[in-house]
Design a protein around this motif. Structure first.
Motif, short mmCIF file in Angstrom:
data_model
loop_
_atom_site.label_atom_id
_atom_site.label_comp_id
_atom_site.label_asym_id
_atom_site.label_seq_id
_atom_site.Cartn_x
_atom_site.Cartn_y
_atom_site.Cartn_z
N THR A 34 114.06 31.78 -16.25
CA THR A 34 113.98 33.02 -17.03
C THR A 34 114.84 34.11 -16.42
O THR A 34 115.56 34.83 -17.11
CB THR A 34 112.52 33.49 -17.14
N VAL A 35 114.77 34.21 -15.08
CA VAL A 35 115.60 35.20 -14.39
C VAL A 35 117.08 34.93 -14.64
O VAL A 35 117.87 35.85 -14.87
CB VAL A 35 115.28 35.19 -12.87
N GLU A 73 118.03 35.93 -18.23
CA GLU A 73 118.09 37.38 -18.38
C GLU A 73 119.30 37.98 -17.64
O GLU A 73 119.89 38.96 -18.09
CB GLU A 73 116.79 38.02 -17.88
N GLU A 74 119.65 37.38 -16.50
CA GLU A 74 120.82 37.86 -15.77
C GLU A 74 122.10 37.61 -16.56
O GLU A 74 123.01 38.45 -16.59
CB GLU A 74 120.89 37.17 -14.39
N ARG A 91 122.28 37.49 -19.83
CA ARG A 91 122.27 38.47 -20.91
C ARG A 91 122.68 39.86 -20.40
O ARG A 91 123.45 40.56 -21.05
CB ARG A 91 120.87 38.55 -21.53
N ARG A 92 122.12 40.25 -19.24
CA ARG A 92 122.41 41.57 -18.70
C ARG A 92 123.90 41.73 -18.42
O ARG A 92 124.51 42.74 -18.78
CB ARG A 92 121.60 41.80 -17.42
N GLU A 150 124.72 35.68 -28.31
CA GLU A 150 123.46 35.03 -27.94
C GLU A 150 123.58 33.51 -28.00
O GLU A 150 123.07 32.79 -27.14
CB GLU A 150 122.34 35.51 -28.86
N TYR A 192 123.65 28.31 -21.04
CA TYR A 192 122.39 28.20 -20.29
C TYR A 192 121.87 26.76 -20.31
O TYR A 192 121.46 26.22 -19.28
CB TYR A 192 121.36 29.15 -20.87
N GLU A 247 105.06 35.46 -22.39
CA GLU A 247 106.26 35.63 -21.55
C GLU A 247 106.87 34.29 -21.17
O GLU A 247 108.10 34.14 -21.15
CB GLU A 247 105.88 36.41 -20.29
N TYR A 304 108.67 32.83 -24.27
CA TYR A 304 109.68 33.66 -24.92
C TYR A 304 111.06 33.00 -24.96
O TYR A 304 111.73 33.04 -26.00
CB TYR A 304 109.77 35.02 -24.22
N PRO A 305 111.52 32.34 -23.85
CA PRO A 305 112.83 31.66 -23.93
C PRO A 305 112.87 30.58 -25.00
O PRO A 305 113.89 30.39 -25.66
CB PRO A 305 113.00 31.07 -22.52
#
Length: 458
Positions: free
Chosen positions: A17-18, A21-22, A24-25, A46, A53, A266, A269-270
């Motif tokens: 997940t990290v 999100e990294e 995406r960020r 996306e 990913y 949570e 969510y992915p």
């Protein structure tokens, strides 16, 4: 004193997940300008993120597992009595000295401290807890650094974020929509780059694109979202009582309740986001059986509802600079298919015709590049191209087309028969435009156009 529960800082699912999100960020941060200018559409980015990913996240397993043996030793000895723990420290002297420097973990200090209060179990327990806290913190930090160094390298390997091979080009065209669409086909983009630069700078091509893109019928009207639909397809919006079944899609307004559980959890969510990108969410299918309203029965005449038909002269007289500009103009019109949602039918003509239909720019771009790669040669005969255009306009969905002719028009005058067919199409709503090269065009072709641009110096 009671032992504080110490847990491993991050699980494999959390690490994934990290990582996601990294990705995406970094994409949002680095490509914010491209997203703002619509060079990159959010759903496209996306999808690229998820594709990368899925290809790369498997390697996280190896980087998560490296410190597992040490974590097992930690938890196996965490609850020992002070005496047993002191024996454990004696046995592990060499192992700790290999893994940690004296500044990080002074094992001799803890051993001597525990030996100095052998008859005071409570104090020994305190030093034991101090050691465990220190060890836990160091192990957590080392694992975290190791894992995030790998995440850093994975992010740097993402072609979208690769500064050398990603969005930036030698010409610094970071906002190139075409480059984004051909991100994984750089050899194809190199063939387009000179045409892209031309279409963005040449005055006549820019005026043509502005006219076709803003109000393709020569008058400033708004785009009609209902244009091109049959009257029996136009219905009122379906209500909640019109549920006809369950289908897969990405409509967030009609999600099944179970999908909201995925969205709110949570850890799930992915999974939800992946299925959203792939349009595999479970959604209610709604249909209405209401009759079309009077307003919906009215004829929709807004501009921009018809496709583009582009007839390109590929004869020998168009070689050189004319050829380059003609291909640039064709690319510019093809690019309009994205912003206007209109199809583009290309007809290359010399002695024979070759045709190409562009409906989805991203999917059809490789074919267009190959199309543009053909060399201009041979004689000129516009009649087969016009016959093909007229044949196409017999179909209802092509009747409101914009026809663009790109040629030097160094050819015989327009025949009465051809002029009559053009007049008929104009009465039906078709508009004709031209890009004209050279100094000796046959004027009868220009006289039938709503607007034309003469590039006389070529």
């Amino acid at each position: 004193m009671p032992t504080i529960k110490r847990t491993r800082s991050i699980r494999l699912d959390d690490l994934k997940t990290v990582y996601l999100e990294e990705l995406r960020r970094r994409c949002t941060e680095q490509l914010s300008e491209a997203i703002y200018s619509n060079t990159i559409l959010p759903h496209e980015l996306e999808k690229e993120i998820w594709d990368y990913y899925r290809r790369s996240s498997a390697s996280l397993q190896e980087f998560y597992s490296k410190y597992t043996p040490e974590w097992e030793v930690f938890y196996a000895n965490e609850s020992l009595s002070p005496a047993e723990f002191l024996n454990f420290l004696y046995r592990m002297r060499s192992a700790f000295s290999r893994r940690y420097s004296l500044a990080e973990l002074d094992l001799s200090y803890y051993i001597e401290s525990m030996e100095g209060c052998q008859n005071q179990e409570e104090k020994q327990k305190q030093f034991q807890e101090f050691f465990l806290d220190r060890w836990h913190g160091l192990l957590t930090q080392k694992e975290y650094s190791y894992q995030f160094h790998h995440i850093e390298s994975l992010c740097q390997g993402f072609e979208v974020l690769d500064k050398e091979h990603g969005m930036k080009t030698a010409a610094q065209m970071a906002g190139s929509r075409l480059r984004w669409l051909l991100l994984n086909r750089p050899e194809l983009y190199r063939k387009l780059s000179s045409y892209e630069k031309e279409m963005e700078q040449h005055r006549a091509i820019k005026e043509l694109v502005k006219l076709l893109g803003r109000h393709g019928k020569g008058s400033k009207q708004s785009f009609d979202a209902l244009s091109g639909m049959n009257i029996d397809q136009l219905v009122h919006s379906s209500s909640a009582s019109d549920i006809a079944g369950i289908i897969q899609g990405d409509d967030l307004n009609h999600l099944l309740p179970i999908e909201y559980c995925y969205l709110m959890d949570e850890s799930l969510y992915p999974v939800f986001m992946q299925r959203f990108v792939e349009k595999r969410l479970q959604v209610f299918d709604s249909r209405s059986i209401e009759e079309p309203s009077v307003l919906q029965r009215k004829k929709h005449t807004a501009a921009g509802q018809g496709p583009f038909i582009v007839c390109v002269d590929t004869s020998g007289s168009m070689q050189g600079r004319r050829e380059h500009l003609a291909k640039s103009a064709l690319l510019a019109v093809a690019k309009l298919t994205e912003t206007t949602r209109r199809k583009c039918y290309v007809i290359n003509f010399a002695e024979e015709v070759q045709c190409l239909l562009i409906q989805d720019l991203k999917a059809d771009l490789p074919m267009l590049v190959e199309f543009l790669n053909h060399r201009f040669d041979g004689g000129t005969d516009i009649r087969p191209a016009m016959d093909e255009a007229f044949r196409l306009m017999e179909y209802h969905m092509w009747r409101d087309s914009d026809v663009l002719m790109i040629s030097d028009f160094e050819m015989p005058p327009l025949s009465e028969q051809l002029q009559g067919r053009i007049s008929l199409q104009k009465r039906r709503g078709t508009h004709f435009y031209s890009l004209v090269f050279g100094t000796l065009p046959e004027r009868s072709y220009l006289n039938i156009c709503q607007k034309y641009w003469e590039i006389a110096y070529l």
